[in-house]
Structures are given as C-alpha cells and as structure tokens.
Design a protein around this motif. Structure first.
Motif, PDB file in Angstrom:
ATOM      1  N   ARG A 160     -19.561 -27.705 -52.272  1.00 60.06           N
ATOM      2  CA  ARG A 160     -20.052 -26.456 -52.895  1.00 60.06           C
ATOM      3  C   ARG A 160     -20.325 -26.671 -54.389  1.00 60.06           C
ATOM      4  O   ARG A 160     -21.371 -26.324 -54.904  1.00 60.06           O
ATOM      5  CB  ARG A 160     -18.968 -25.389 -52.707  1.00 60.06           C
ATOM      6  N   HIS A 161     -19.362 -27.281 -55.049  1.00 61.75           N
ATOM      7  CA  HIS A 161     -19.474 -27.530 -56.474  1.00 61.75           C
ATOM      8  C   HIS A 161     -20.609 -28.531 -56.757  1.00 61.75           C
ATOM      9  O   HIS A 161     -21.385 -28.363 -57.692  1.00 61.75           O
ATOM     10  CB  HIS A 161     -18.116 -28.075 -56.936  1.00 61.75           C
ATOM     11  N   THR A 162     -20.692 -29.556 -55.897  1.00 57.43           N
ATOM     12  CA  THR A 162     -21.695 -30.607 -56.125  1.00 57.43           C
ATOM     13  C   THR A 162     -23.108 -30.057 -55.952  1.00 57.43           C
ATOM     14  O   THR A 162     -24.023 -30.451 -56.681  1.00 57.43           O
ATOM     15  CB  THR A 162     -21.458 -31.796 -55.168  1.00 57.43           C
ATOM     16  N   PHE A 163     -23.307 -29.158 -54.988  1.00 60.48           N
ATOM     17  CA  PHE A 163     -24.638 -28.580 -54.795  1.00 60.48           C
ATOM     18  C   PHE A 163     -25.151 -27.988 -56.113  1.00 60.48           C
ATOM     19  O   PHE A 163     -26.319 -28.151 -56.466  1.00 60.48           O
ATOM     20  CB  PHE A 163     -24.613 -27.474 -53.724  1.00 60.48           C
ATOM     21  N   SER A 164     -24.275 -27.295 -56.842  1.00 57.64           N
ATOM     22  CA  SER A 164     -24.796 -26.660 -58.059  1.00 57.64           C
ATOM     23  C   SER A 164     -25.145 -27.726 -59.093  1.00 57.64           C
ATOM     24  O   SER A 164     -26.117 -27.578 -59.842  1.00 57.64           O
ATOM     25  CB  SER A 164     -23.847 -25.568 -58.565  1.00 57.64           C
ATOM     26  N   ASN A 165     -24.412 -28.834 -59.115  1.00 59.82           N
ATOM     27  CA  ASN A 165     -24.802 -29.927 -60.024  1.00 59.82           C
ATOM     28  C   ASN A 165     -26.119 -30.566 -59.583  1.00 59.82           C
ATOM     29  O   ASN A 165     -26.929 -30.992 -60.410  1.00 59.82           O
ATOM     30  CB  ASN A 165     -23.713 -31.008 -60.074  1.00 59.82           C
ATOM     31  N   VAL A 166     -26.310 -30.646 -58.266  1.00 56.73           N
ATOM     32  CA  VAL A 166     -27.560 -31.225 -57.747  1.00 56.73           C
ATOM     33  C   VAL A 166     -28.738 -30.342 -58.170  1.00 56.73           C
ATOM     34  O   VAL A 166     -29.798 -30.835 -58.570  1.00 56.73           O
ATOM     35  CB  VAL A 166     -27.501 -31.344 -56.198  1.00 56.73           C
ATOM     36  N   PHE A 167     -28.538 -29.019 -58.127  1.00 56.59           N
ATOM     37  CA  PHE A 167     -29.621 -28.108 -58.526  1.00 56.59           C
ATOM     38  C   PHE A 167     -29.940 -28.242 -60.012  1.00 56.59           C
ATOM     39  O   PHE A 167     -31.089 -28.071 -60.416  1.00 56.59           O
ATOM     40  CB  PHE A 167     -29.268 -26.665 -58.181  1.00 56.59           C
ATOM     41  N   ASP A 168     -28.915 -28.539 -60.815  1.00 62.93           N
ATOM     42  CA  ASP A 168     -29.194 -28.769 -62.238  1.00 62.93           C
ATOM     43  C   ASP A 168     -30.003 -30.052 -62.412  1.00 62.93           C
ATOM     44  O   ASP A 168     -30.838 -30.163 -63.303  1.00 62.93           O
ATOM     45  CB  ASP A 168     -27.880 -28.929 -63.031  1.00 62.93           C
ATOM     46  N   HIS A 169     -29.751 -31.018 -61.559  1.00 58.49           N
ATOM     47  CA  HIS A 169     -30.392 -32.335 -61.681  1.00 58.49           C
ATOM     48  C   HIS A 169     -31.841 -32.315 -61.169  1.00 58.49           C
ATOM     49  O   HIS A 169     -32.716 -32.954 -61.731  1.00 58.49           O
ATOM     50  CB  HIS A 169     -29.574 -33.350 -60.876  1.00 58.49           C
ATOM     51  N   ILE A 170     -32.045 -31.595 -60.047  1.00 59.37           N
ATOM     52  CA  ILE A 170     -33.384 -31.566 -59.431  1.00 59.37           C
ATOM     53  C   ILE A 170     -33.973 -30.171 -59.677  1.00 59.37           C
ATOM     54  O   ILE A 170     -33.613 -29.214 -58.995  1.00 59.37           O
ATOM     55  CB  ILE A 170     -33.315 -31.852 -57.915  1.00 59.37           C
ATOM     56  N   SER A 171     -34.879 -30.077 -60.622  1.00 65.42           N
ATOM     57  CA  SER A 171     -35.407 -28.742 -60.935  1.00 65.42           C
ATOM     58  C   SER A 171     -36.431 -28.331 -59.879  1.00 65.42           C
ATOM     59  O   SER A 171     -37.138 -29.170 -59.306  1.00 65.42           O
ATOM     60  CB  SER A 171     -36.030 -28.742 -62.321  1.00 65.42           C
ATOM     61  N   ASP A 172     -36.476 -27.042 -59.602  1.00 69.31           N
ATOM     62  CA  ASP A 172     -37.423 -26.535 -58.609  1.00 69.31           C
ATOM     63  C   ASP A 172     -37.560 -25.017 -58.747  1.00 69.31           C
ATOM     64  O   ASP A 172     -36.645 -24.272 -58.395  1.00 69.31           O
ATOM     65  CB  ASP A 172     -36.928 -26.890 -57.193  1.00 69.31           C
ATOM     66  N   PRO A 173     -38.693 -24.560 -59.243  1.00 65.95           N
ATOM     67  CA  PRO A 173     -38.880 -23.117 -59.396  1.00 65.95           C
ATOM     68  C   PRO A 173     -38.995 -22.390 -58.058  1.00 65.95           C
ATOM     69  O   PRO A 173     -38.856 -21.168 -57.990  1.00 65.95           O
ATOM     70  CB  PRO A 173     -40.191 -23.008 -60.190  1.00 65.95           C
ATOM     71  N   ASN A 174     -39.248 -23.145 -56.986  1.00 67.40           N
ATOM     72  CA  ASN A 174     -39.451 -22.504 -55.672  1.00 67.40           C
ATOM     73  C   ASN A 174     -38.166 -22.480 -54.847  1.00 67.40           C
ATOM     74  O   ASN A 174     -38.198 -22.641 -53.617  1.00 67.40           O
ATOM     75  CB  ASN A 174     -40.552 -23.241 -54.888  1.00 67.40           C
TER      76      ASN A 174
END
Ligand code: DGP
Length: 210
Positions: A160-174
């Motif tokens: 759960r925690h890692t997913f949010s770090n992954v989202f910070d790393h891989i940007s995606d407006p969609n």
C-alpha cells in the motif's frame, strides 16, 4: 478507424478489481476485451503461478520480477493490435503492480527505479483507475486470503505504502484513485462508469508509452 482505448484497473489485493473489470467488459460488450495480469496461461505465466501458489518453489526476487515483466511484454503486441483494430482493452493489473509488489520486498538494489526499468516502453494506459481502501487489516477475514505468497497482512501494508511512492515516481495525469471502502459493487461501478466512458469517447491518435 479510431483506435481503441487502454483502460487499466489497478490496486491493492481484494479491492474488487476483477469484479469491476468484468463489469466494464459487460458494459462495453463486443467493443472491448479484458486481459488479466499476471496471465497465468502462458509458459511464463505458469512459472509465475507456481511461484505464487507453491511456497516451496523459490526464485530470486530479481528473477520473478523479470518474469512478471516478461509476461506483460509477451502480450504487448497483441494489445497493440487490438487497439489498432479499434477494440478497447481493459487490463486487470499491469505495470504499477509490477513495480509496487517487487519494490515492497525492500531488497537492497531493487528500488522503484530498478523495478520500473524492464517495463519501460510498454503501452501506457489512456486511463488508470487505482482501487484503494482504508486499511489492510480486514483482509485476513476474507475467504481464501493467505493462500498465495503475497497474502500476508504486513506485506500488504508495505505494498500500500509502496504504491504511493510508485505514483510519485511514474507521473500520469490520466490516473484516478477510487476509494472502494464501504462502497457496494454497484456504487463503485456508478462512480467509475463516467470516467471510462469519457475516455472511450475521446478522439486520441497515436500511443503513449511508459
Ligand atoms: P492476482 O492474480 O491479481 O491476485 O495477482 C496475484 C498476486 O501477484 C497478487 O498478490 C499481486 C501480485 N502481482 C501481480 N502482478 C505482479 C507483478 O507484476 N509483480 C509482482 N511482484 N507481483 C505481482
């Protein structure tokens, strides 16, 4: 002919991803196909399935990580062809799970950037819906939970925690987050339907890639 749209349903374990993916498929009928990752039916997928279901089958974390990625690559040209033929492709898990579950193992050297590398160049979805809930503790009450390798509460909390770090790393407006806590299947569907219909009705040309 307008190309089809790539719609990804991602998220934590047991948040209803597969149920909602099926519901999107039913809503779109012949216009769409649903693919699930890992695809356990291919030769690579069989190995992944063995790894997930047989605790005696050990592989280095790096090797299983690359197999999950290879499993996505082996379907990449099929997905491309379907989209070009005007079909919408619904994916049940994809790159984000690939990075998050492996990086959550916290193995030295296997950081988010390392984990993301083999997936670079895969098709990027036109819409990503990330299914989340408030916490992972209730997972242990779910029928069948604990049967597969990653189904352990402590690990799920790290994912759960890692997913949010992954989202910070891989940007995606969609990308949109869908909180499914305390929502019925129908409520979740009512929330996501306008999101995927808007994307499907867009006139998009060309593709984007991770
Ligand atoms: P599922 O069939 O959606 O329940 O996925 C099986 C399990 O594998 C689940 O705990 C999530 C995990 N998983 C899915 N995709 C990947 C991936 O690409 N890499 C890793 N390490 N785990 C994954």
């Amino acid at each position: 002919m307008a190309r089809g749209k790539l719609i990804l349903i991602e998220g934590l374990d047991r948040t209803g991803k597969s149920t909602q993916s099926e519901k999107i498929l039913s809503a779109l009928g012949d216009e769409a196909v649903l693919l699930k990752f890992p695809d356990r039916t291919t030769r690579i997928g069989e190995l992944i399935n063995q790894y997930l279901t047989d605790s005696n089958f050990e592989l280095p974390a790096q090797s299983i990580h690359l197999l999950f990625s290879a499993n996505r690559w082996e379907l990449n040209s099929e997905i491309h062809s379907l989209l070009e033929a005007g079909k919408h492709v619904i994916l049940d898990r994809y790159v984000y799970s690939g990075v998050a579950y492996s990086a959550a193992k916290e193995i030295p050297g296997m950081d988010i950037s390392w984990c993301f590398n083999p997936d670079k160049g895969l098709l990027k979805p036109d819409l990503t819906l990330f299914f989340s809930n408030q916490d992972s503790s209730s997972l242990q009450d779910r029928e069948g939970f604990g049967e597969e390798r990653y189904e352990k509460i402590e690990f799920q909390k790290r994912v759960r925690h890692t997913f949010s770090n992954v989202f910070d790393h891989i940007s995606d407006p969609n990308r949109a987050i869908v909180d499914v806590s305390d929502r019925s299947i129908e409520e979740v569907f009512r929330y996501i339907e306008p999101l995927f219909r808007t994307v499907i009705n867009k006139d998009l040309e060309g593709f984007t890639y991770f």
